[in-house]
Motif scaffolding. Sequence first.
Motif, PDB file in Angstrom:
ATOM      1  N   SER A 110      32.298  33.701  29.213  1.00 18.47           N
ATOM      2  CA  SER A 110      31.561  34.741  29.915  1.00 18.47           C
ATOM      3  C   SER A 110      32.532  35.592  30.723  1.00 18.47           C
ATOM      4  O   SER A 110      33.669  35.176  31.007  1.00 18.47           O
TER       5      SER A 110
ATOM      6  N   ASN B   5      31.441  36.458  33.687  1.00 19.03           N
ATOM      7  CA  ASN B   5      30.956  36.092  35.013  1.00 19.03           C
ATOM      8  C   ASN B   5      31.857  35.026  35.642  1.00 19.03           C
ATOM      9  O   ASN B   5      32.203  34.029  35.000  1.00 19.03           O
TER      10      ASN B   5
ATOM     11  N   GLU C 235      31.364  32.733  38.074  1.00 14.49           N
ATOM     12  CA  GLU C 235      30.782  31.400  38.225  1.00 14.49           C
ATOM     13  C   GLU C 235      30.670  30.692  36.877  1.00 14.49           C
ATOM     14  O   GLU C 235      30.927  29.483  36.772  1.00 14.49           O
ATOM     15  N   THR C 236      30.288  31.429  35.838  1.00 19.08           N
ATOM     16  CA  THR C 236      30.179  30.831  34.518  1.00 19.08           C
ATOM     17  C   THR C 236      31.547  30.407  33.996  1.00 19.08           C
ATOM     18  O   THR C 236      31.684  29.367  33.338  1.00 19.08           O
TER      19      THR C 236
END
Length: 600
Positions: free
Chosen positions: A204, A206, A208-209
Amino acid sequence: MLPSKPELTGTIGAVSSTHWLASNAGMRILESGGNAFDAAAAAGFVLQVVEPHFNGPGGDVSIVALRAGAESADAICGQGPMPGRAAPEVFAALGLTHIPGSGLLPACVPGAFGGWLRLLAEFGTLRVADVLGPAIEYAEHGYPLLPETALAVEILAPLFRAEWKGSAEVWLPDGRAPKAGSRFRNPALAHTYRRIIKEAESASANRETQIAAAHDAFYRGFVAEEIAEFLAGGAVLDATGRRHRALLTADDLAGWQPSVEKAVSLDYRGHRVYKPGPWSQGPVFLQQLALLEGFDLAGMGAGSADFLHTVVECAKLAFADREAWYGDPDFGEVPLPALLGAEYSGRRRALVGPAADRTLRPGAPGGRTPWIPLSPPGTEPETNPGAEWMTQLRNGLPTVLRATEAKGDTCCVTVTDRRGNTVAATPSGGWLKSSPAMAGLGFALGTRGQTMHLAGGHPNSLAPGKRPRTTLSPTVVQREGEPFAAFGTPGGDRQDQWTLQFFLAVADFGLDLQAATETLAFHTDQIPASFTPRLSRPGVLVVEDNCDPATAAELRRRGHEVEPVPAWTLGRVCATGYGPHGFVRAAASPRGRRPYAICG
């Protein structure tokens, strides 16, 4: 004596760690816009590369973190649990009376990698690639090898060549032990971290991902698969002089997550002190403070016989409670509120008399009956007792040193940023002496399981999936509700004696952080050590030999067996803090010559 250097102050951020390259990596993160927690993670990963004789990705870490503006601090437990197949009867069937301090039997789930990632996920702002970058740089392109690392490899080289072949691949380039000061590389570890980043970024965009994907790559993905394949490869030689198979499995890794919890705290003379919970020895620092608050330490005078005697006798009482009551609270009640309570502390304080006590005296909080299992001598056969590497292997500590040298172990990093975010961490375990390195990954597993008892019924008794009580014990302090200081030191069981003396120098004697790192250091060895062979030396008071001779003589008169050691050899306190006008502060002990503080 006068301080050797000033307390550092700055406006961008402050980093102090046990190695200058780790401190520099943390400061680079701060200067690029990262916060204290990002910087600590980056420094922690660098420590795994440049201090491999003291820690590694397969080890463990304890972290205390305080967000700017927060009312209280949090603790991250990067201490992995014992395998699901680990039980006292398993060791009894092998004819063992204790868990050995090296090899595969004491291996826990490696918690250091997950602990640093959890800090990044919960408190940080940067991505996995950002905080792993400096560690990859040093692992791939090289770093100057410390004399301590070179000595450890030199002594253990015969073991590596004959038995621990993966360690030979990692630590004996061209088949020879590397020299101190030479450029050393760990390309396997660099490759491991690069692959983790690749898998994180492919998962990802992202942040956090990506962090979650990096955790999965280590604990459920290719790293876990390589660990499982290595463990399935057969038995390896350990401290018993025999070969044993591992109990750890891929399922143990897949089921683990580091925890975040409220740190345990105690108020002391206008300061609120935060420590990790009783799965560590951290609360023993608070117990000592609870006892010492009833004494006029400032009136005694720093370095006086009254001061040393009082501090050491309180340490004996607090550490006796550690031995009797501390363990994984997920597996049984630890009576921490009672142990830290004013009534209990008052009763215990009354036991401090004018003479040194040589007995182990745990208390009875709430009327409970204390019990400390005896540590029986090992029944394992002697194997090649003339080999120095076997002598070193039987000691569960990471340090490999000559008999004439001072001992030290573990690492530390503390960071404070311009906003007041503050963090202290103590990583350890997975050192190169612990167990065979996995050549394809570039690191070894940890051996923290050795700290557990095989006798049942104790808070630190072995059980499947239970965390061993760790000695790793960082500290964060608020003053008048504001962030004030973060500190820690290497030192195993002695961490919470040396850092206590540092804190008392600040809280009771008004010293700045740097001056506090340079006060006289001392400790008692009366309490059984956490590591094999669990040595205990009742009555012994170890003091640096720059102690006033009259003070030493008075301590002997009071019944202490005073053992002088060379000056500037006990502990390596690292500290950062937040002060008036929004300035950050940093200090590093002159001991060991490796700790380094930076302010920007």
